[in-house]
Design an enzyme around this catalytic site. Structure first.
Site, PDB file in Angstrom:
ATOM      1  N   GLN A  52      -4.799  -1.892   9.278  1.00 18.20           N
ATOM      2  CA  GLN A  52      -4.920  -3.053   8.832  1.00 18.20           C
ATOM      3  C   GLN A  52      -5.177  -4.276   9.819  1.00 18.20           C
ATOM      4  O   GLN A  52      -4.850  -4.196  10.790  1.00 18.20           O
ATOM      5  CB  GLN A  52      -3.161  -3.285   8.745  1.00 18.20           C
ATOM      6  CG  GLN A  52      -2.873  -4.685   7.800  1.00 18.20           C
ATOM      7  CD  GLN A  52      -3.446  -4.623   6.411  1.00 18.20           C
ATOM      8  OE1 GLN A  52      -3.138  -3.716   5.623  1.00 18.20           O
ATOM      9  NE2 GLN A  52      -4.146  -5.922   5.827  1.00 18.20           N
ATOM     10  N   ASP A  67     -11.514   2.249   3.591  1.00 19.20           N
ATOM     11  CA  ASP A  67     -11.728   0.758   3.646  1.00 19.20           C
ATOM     12  C   ASP A  67     -13.300   0.424   3.520  1.00 19.20           C
ATOM     13  O   ASP A  67     -13.785  -0.571   3.134  1.00 19.20           O
ATOM     14  CB  ASP A  67     -11.408  -0.113   4.831  1.00 19.20           C
ATOM     15  CG  ASP A  67      -9.899  -0.855   4.492  1.00 19.20           C
ATOM     16  OD1 ASP A  67      -9.836  -0.853   3.306  1.00 19.20           O
ATOM     17  OD2 ASP A  67      -9.241  -1.008   5.423  1.00 19.20           O
ATOM     18  N   LYS A  92       0.872  -1.308  -0.090  1.00 15.82           N
ATOM     19  CA  LYS A  92      -0.004  -0.073  -0.045  1.00 15.82           C
ATOM     20  C   LYS A  92       0.828   1.222  -0.127  1.00 15.82           C
ATOM     21  O   LYS A  92       0.553   2.169  -0.654  1.00 15.82           O
ATOM     22  CB  LYS A  92      -0.662  -0.063   1.375  1.00 15.82           C
ATOM     23  CG  LYS A  92      -2.157  -1.031   1.239  1.00 15.82           C
ATOM     24  CD  LYS A  92      -2.645  -1.303   2.376  1.00 15.82           C
ATOM     25  CE  LYS A  92      -3.746  -2.685   1.987  1.00 15.82           C
ATOM     26  NZ  LYS A  92      -4.293  -2.962   3.045  1.00 15.82           N
TER      27      LYS A  92
END
Ligand code: NAP
Length: 283
Positions: free
Chosen positions: A96, A119, A52
């Protein structure tokens, strides 16, 4: 023989557009920033975070990495998220997963400001997807929609079947296909006569997470087959679909690797850009 849906090609196309938009924003004095939080030492998570970070660098997006020790408490993490929620240079926040045991994952994800939730895991964003009025979509289903668009695959009035109902893939995938006017059936581990249902699909999405799960007899001649699975079969990365036999029947198919996978990070970058544009009242 089916046409291959090339995730690398589509993700490169998406990323090129993002790169240009980020450049244009920069010229107007507007930066795009993504904060990535990693708690603990999970090796797979470390690789995802590194990927990322690299994608951000490639596209001109500023990435800010927060690496926290395994023994971080929920309160410590909440305090960091609060700081990032209020930091103007941070447009998107990503925590994460999975978080180490002992951290209250639900509380943490719910603490991320919905405007920075790239997200799309916050209940506000999940609800907005349900209504059909959304900015952010979880990256994997968003990437699949982008691939279908790129290959000009019509969804309207098609019979769509999604195998899997996770919050990250299956459920939002079904919602997006429904918003695009597909007729959608969502299957899961308690579904009876699965192959009767899948073999009626014009568009079949498999997000089960089991190697060799979707066989040719489960697929309609000419169907579009999207394989989300990321599994190991004898150590080799593979999807849910038995590619050799299903590719002979499908009109289009995604390979694994090189299909859905590359789209996921591209869509995270797109969500981050969208967040920056929204926060600067540009959309
Ligand atoms: P998950 O949370 O484990 O969900 C799997 C789903 O499959 C569940 O809804 C489960 O049903 C269903 N299922 C399990 N066995 C089944 C059966 N025999 N028949 C029908 N349905 C069955 O997994 P996920 O997070 O959605 O991920 C799915 C796969 O996609 C994994 O391989 C993951 O690694 C991969 N993935 C790939 C990407 C990418 O970028 N390529 C991104 C995310 C995920 P129940 O709900 O009844 O348990």
């Amino acid at each position: 023989m089916s046409k291959i849906i090339d995730g690398k090609k589509v993700s490169a196309f998406v990323k090129e557009n993002i790169k240009n938009e980020v450049k244009n924003l920069k010229e107007r004095g507007i930066g795009v920033g993504l904060a990535v939080i990693l708690v603990g030492e999970d090796p797979a998570s470390k690789i995802y975070v590194a990927n990322k970070k690299k994608a951000c660098a490639d596209l001109g997006i500023v990435s800010m990495e927060y690496l926290l020790p395994e023994n971080t408490t929920t309160d410590e993490l909440l305090s960091l998220i609060d700081t990032l929620n209020n930091e103007k240079t941070v447009n998107g926040i990503l925590c994460q997963l999975p978080l180490p045991k002992g951290i209250d994952e639900k509380t943490v994800l719910n603490a991320i400001s919905p405007e920075k939730d790239v997200d799309a895991f916050h209940p506000v964003n999940v609800g907005k997807i349900m209504i059909g009025d959304y900015d952010f979509v979880p990256c994997t289903p968003a990437g699949i929609m982008e691939m279908l668009k790129y290959y000009d695959i019509q969804i309207e009035s098609k019979t769509c079947v999604v195998i899997g109902r996770s919050n990250i893939v299956g459920k939002p995938m079904s919602m997006l296909l429904m918003h695009a006017n597909g007729t959608v059936t969502t299957c899961h581990s308690r579904t009876k006569n699965l192959s009767d249902i899948t073999s009626r699909a014009d568009i079949l999405v498999s997000s089960v997470g089991k190697a060799n799960f979707v066989t040719a007899d489960m697929v309609k001649e000419g169907a579009v087959v999207i394989d989300v699975g990321m599994n190991r079969d004898d150590g080799k990365l593979c999807g849910d679909v038995v590619f050799e036999e299903v590719s002979k029947k499908a009109s289009y198919i995604t390979p694994v690797p090189g299909g859905v996978g590359p789209m996921t990070i591209a869509m995270l970058m797109k969500n981050t850009l969208t967040a920056a544009k929204r926060q600067n009242n540009l959309i």
